[in-house]
Design a protein around this motif. Structure first.
Motif, PDB file in Angstrom:
ATOM      1  N   UNK A  27      29.391  19.492  -5.311  1.00 32.82           N
ATOM      2  CA  UNK A  27      29.199  20.734  -5.327  1.00 32.82           C
ATOM      3  C   UNK A  27      30.212  21.568  -5.625  1.00 32.82           C
ATOM      4  N   UNK A  28      31.280  20.802  -5.826  1.00 30.49           N
ATOM      5  CA  UNK A  28      32.675  21.452  -6.260  1.00 30.49           C
ATOM      6  C   UNK A  28      32.757  21.923  -7.758  1.00 30.49           C
ATOM      7  N   UNK A  29      33.583  22.892  -8.034  1.00 33.25           N
ATOM      8  CA  UNK A  29      33.949  23.315  -9.595  1.00 33.25           C
ATOM      9  C   UNK A  29      34.243  21.942 -10.443  1.00 33.25           C
ATOM     10  N   UNK A  30      35.123  21.276 -10.364  1.00 35.75           N
ATOM     11  CA  UNK A  30      35.835  20.324 -10.932  1.00 35.75           C
ATOM     12  C   UNK A  30      34.813  19.117 -10.990  1.00 35.75           C
ATOM     13  N   UNK A  31      34.107  18.853  -9.790  1.00 36.69           N
ATOM     14  CA  UNK A  31      33.194  17.869  -9.593  1.00 36.69           C
ATOM     15  C   UNK A  31      31.974  17.981 -10.701  1.00 36.69           C
ATOM     16  N   UNK A  32      31.409  19.371 -10.929  1.00 35.36           N
ATOM     17  CA  UNK A  32      30.529  19.658 -11.688  1.00 35.36           C
ATOM     18  C   UNK A  32      30.835  19.601 -13.236  1.00 35.36           C
ATOM     19  N   UNK A  33      32.290  20.182 -13.654  1.00 39.14           N
ATOM     20  CA  UNK A  33      32.674  20.015 -14.810  1.00 39.14           C
ATOM     21  C   UNK A  33      32.786  18.561 -15.443  1.00 39.14           C
ATOM     22  N   UNK A  34      33.051  17.754 -14.453  1.00 38.54           N
ATOM     23  CA  UNK A  34      33.256  16.370 -15.020  1.00 38.54           C
ATOM     24  C   UNK A  34      32.328  15.723 -15.714  1.00 38.54           C
ATOM     25  N   UNK A  35      31.158  16.169 -15.612  1.00 36.91           N
ATOM     26  CA  UNK A  35      29.811  15.491 -16.330  1.00 36.91           C
ATOM     27  C   UNK A  35      29.521  16.400 -17.485  1.00 36.91           C
ATOM     28  N   UNK A  36      30.234  17.404 -17.813  1.00 35.16           N
ATOM     29  CA  UNK A  36      29.910  18.179 -19.086  1.00 35.16           C
ATOM     30  C   UNK A  36      30.499  17.530 -20.347  1.00 35.16           C
ATOM     31  N   UNK A  37      29.385  17.707 -21.249  1.00 33.19           N
ATOM     32  CA  UNK A  37      29.990  16.855 -22.608  1.00 33.19           C
ATOM     33  C   UNK A  37      30.743  18.063 -23.370  1.00 33.19           C
ATOM     34  N   UNK A  38      31.501  17.680 -24.229  1.00 32.62           N
ATOM     35  CA  UNK A  38      32.115  18.643 -25.198  1.00 32.62           C
ATOM     36  C   UNK A  38      30.974  19.565 -25.813  1.00 32.62           C
ATOM     37  N   UNK A  39      30.040  18.922 -26.250  1.00 34.55           N
ATOM     38  CA  UNK A  39      29.103  19.795 -26.852  1.00 34.55           C
ATOM     39  C   UNK A  39      28.308  20.656 -26.242  1.00 34.55           C
ATOM     40  N   UNK A  40      28.558  20.718 -24.954  1.00 36.37           N
ATOM     41  CA  UNK A  40      27.869  21.709 -24.031  1.00 36.37           C
ATOM     42  C   UNK A  40      28.694  22.784 -23.583  1.00 36.37           C
ATOM     43  N   UNK A  41      29.830  22.660 -23.788  1.00 35.28           N
ATOM     44  CA  UNK A  41      30.927  23.769 -23.285  1.00 35.28           C
ATOM     45  C   UNK A  41      30.569  25.088 -23.885  1.00 35.28           C
ATOM     46  N   UNK A  42      30.308  25.184 -25.107  1.00 39.75           N
ATOM     47  CA  UNK A  42      30.130  26.642 -25.645  1.00 39.75           C
ATOM     48  C   UNK A  42      28.644  26.817 -25.993  1.00 39.75           C
ATOM     49  N   UNK A  43      27.759  26.021 -25.493  1.00 35.58           N
ATOM     50  CA  UNK A  43      26.359  26.134 -25.781  1.00 35.58           C
ATOM     51  C   UNK A  43      25.714  27.117 -24.678  1.00 35.58           C
ATOM     52  N   UNK A  44      24.824  27.854 -25.090  1.00 32.53           N
ATOM     53  CA  UNK A  44      24.074  28.920 -24.235  1.00 32.53           C
ATOM     54  C   UNK A  44      22.821  28.395 -23.861  1.00 32.53           C
ATOM     55  N   UNK A  45      22.456  28.123 -22.490  1.00 34.02           N
ATOM     56  CA  UNK A  45      21.148  27.509 -22.343  1.00 34.02           C
ATOM     57  C   UNK A  45      20.223  28.342 -22.700  1.00 34.02           C
ATOM     58  N   UNK A  46      18.860  27.904 -23.023  1.00 33.93           N
ATOM     59  CA  UNK A  46      17.830  28.608 -23.475  1.00 33.93           C
ATOM     60  C   UNK A  46      17.581  29.617 -22.414  1.00 33.93           C
ATOM     61  N   UNK A  47      17.467  30.908 -22.769  1.00 34.48           N
ATOM     62  CA  UNK A  47      17.404  32.143 -22.120  1.00 34.48           C
ATOM     63  C   UNK A  47      18.405  32.753 -21.342  1.00 34.48           C
ATOM     64  N   UNK A  48      19.401  31.613 -21.443  1.00 32.68           N
ATOM     65  CA  UNK A  48      20.850  32.168 -20.640  1.00 32.68           C
ATOM     66  C   UNK A  48      21.697  33.143 -21.713  1.00 32.68           C
ATOM     67  N   UNK A  49      22.859  33.674 -21.045  1.00 26.37           N
ATOM     68  CA  UNK A  49      23.817  34.243 -21.772  1.00 26.37           C
ATOM     69  C   UNK A  49      25.179  33.963 -21.401  1.00 26.37           C
ATOM     70  N   UNK A  50      25.460  33.020 -20.675  1.00 30.19           N
ATOM     71  CA  UNK A  50      26.728  32.330 -20.492  1.00 30.19           C
ATOM     72  C   UNK A  50      27.027  31.126 -20.771  1.00 30.19           C
ATOM     73  N   UNK A  51      28.025  30.656 -21.299  1.00 29.21           N
ATOM     74  CA  UNK A  51      28.443  29.346 -21.430  1.00 29.21           C
ATOM     75  C   UNK A  51      29.166  28.741 -20.336  1.00 29.21           C
ATOM     76  N   UNK A  52      29.411  27.521 -20.284  1.00 32.00           N
ATOM     77  CA  UNK A  52      30.157  26.728 -19.327  1.00 32.00           C
ATOM     78  C   UNK A  52      31.695  27.470 -19.573  1.00 32.00           C
ATOM     79  N   UNK A  53      32.046  27.501 -20.776  1.00 34.99           N
ATOM     80  CA  UNK A  53      33.173  27.902 -21.111  1.00 34.99           C
ATOM     81  C   UNK A  53      33.494  29.419 -20.500  1.00 34.99           C
ATOM     82  N   UNK A  54      32.689  30.410 -20.548  1.00 29.21           N
ATOM     83  CA  UNK A  54      32.811  31.644 -20.140  1.00 29.21           C
ATOM     84  C   UNK A  54      32.769  31.656 -18.692  1.00 29.21           C
ATOM     85  N   UNK A  55      31.893  30.658 -17.916  1.00 33.32           N
ATOM     86  CA  UNK A  55      32.018  30.608 -16.712  1.00 33.32           C
ATOM     87  C   UNK A  55      33.407  30.113 -16.055  1.00 33.32           C
ATOM     88  N   UNK A  56      34.132  29.186 -16.721  1.00 32.26           N
ATOM     89  CA  UNK A  56      35.348  28.872 -16.370  1.00 32.26           C
ATOM     90  C   UNK A  56      36.401  29.855 -16.627  1.00 32.26           C
TER      91      UNK A  56
END
Length: 111
Positions: A27-56
């Motif tokens: 449930x932690x921020x870094x715990x969740x980020x540990x599983x993020x692959x580089x290719x998802x960092x700047x990807x907007x999810x379908x129907x979404x407007x924020x990337x993982x980068x923008x949340x960080x």
């Protein structure tokens, strides 16, 4: 344990706790980020407007502002160019996570 020590423990758990080792669930921020692959960092999810980068960047900026107003001079504004070191699209993954982590550490050290 003092109330301040407990607060610091809770802040650190929310930010960096490993979670459940058997499942990797966290449930932690870094715990969740540990599983993020580089290719998802700047990807907007379908129907979404924020990337993982923008949340960080948003979380990091909030931590900087909390620290500024709780323990600093309280002068920094949301539109100050130095608040976040990158644009939403230009934030390198590892450097942005390190920046957010350093902001968290400064805030917790002040607490």
């Amino acid at each position: 344990m003092t109330a301040i020590e407990e607060l610091v423990r809770i802040l650190d758990d929310a930010f960096a706790a490993k979670g459940i080792e058997d499942t990797g669930e966290s449930q932690s921020m870094l715990g969740n980020l540990a599983s993020v692959p580089q290719e998802f960092w700047q990807a907007e999810p379908p129907g979404g407007v924020r990337t993982i980068a923008s949340i960080v960047l948003h979380v990091g900026a909030c931590i900087v502002m909390y620290d500024e107003y709780a323990f600093g001079p309280g002068r920094l504004q949301w539109d100050d160019p130095g608040l976040v070191p990158w644009s939403r699209e230009g934030a390198p993954m590892l450097e942005a996570i390190d920046w957010m982590t350093a902001a968290h550490r400064r805030f917790v050290d002040h607490v």
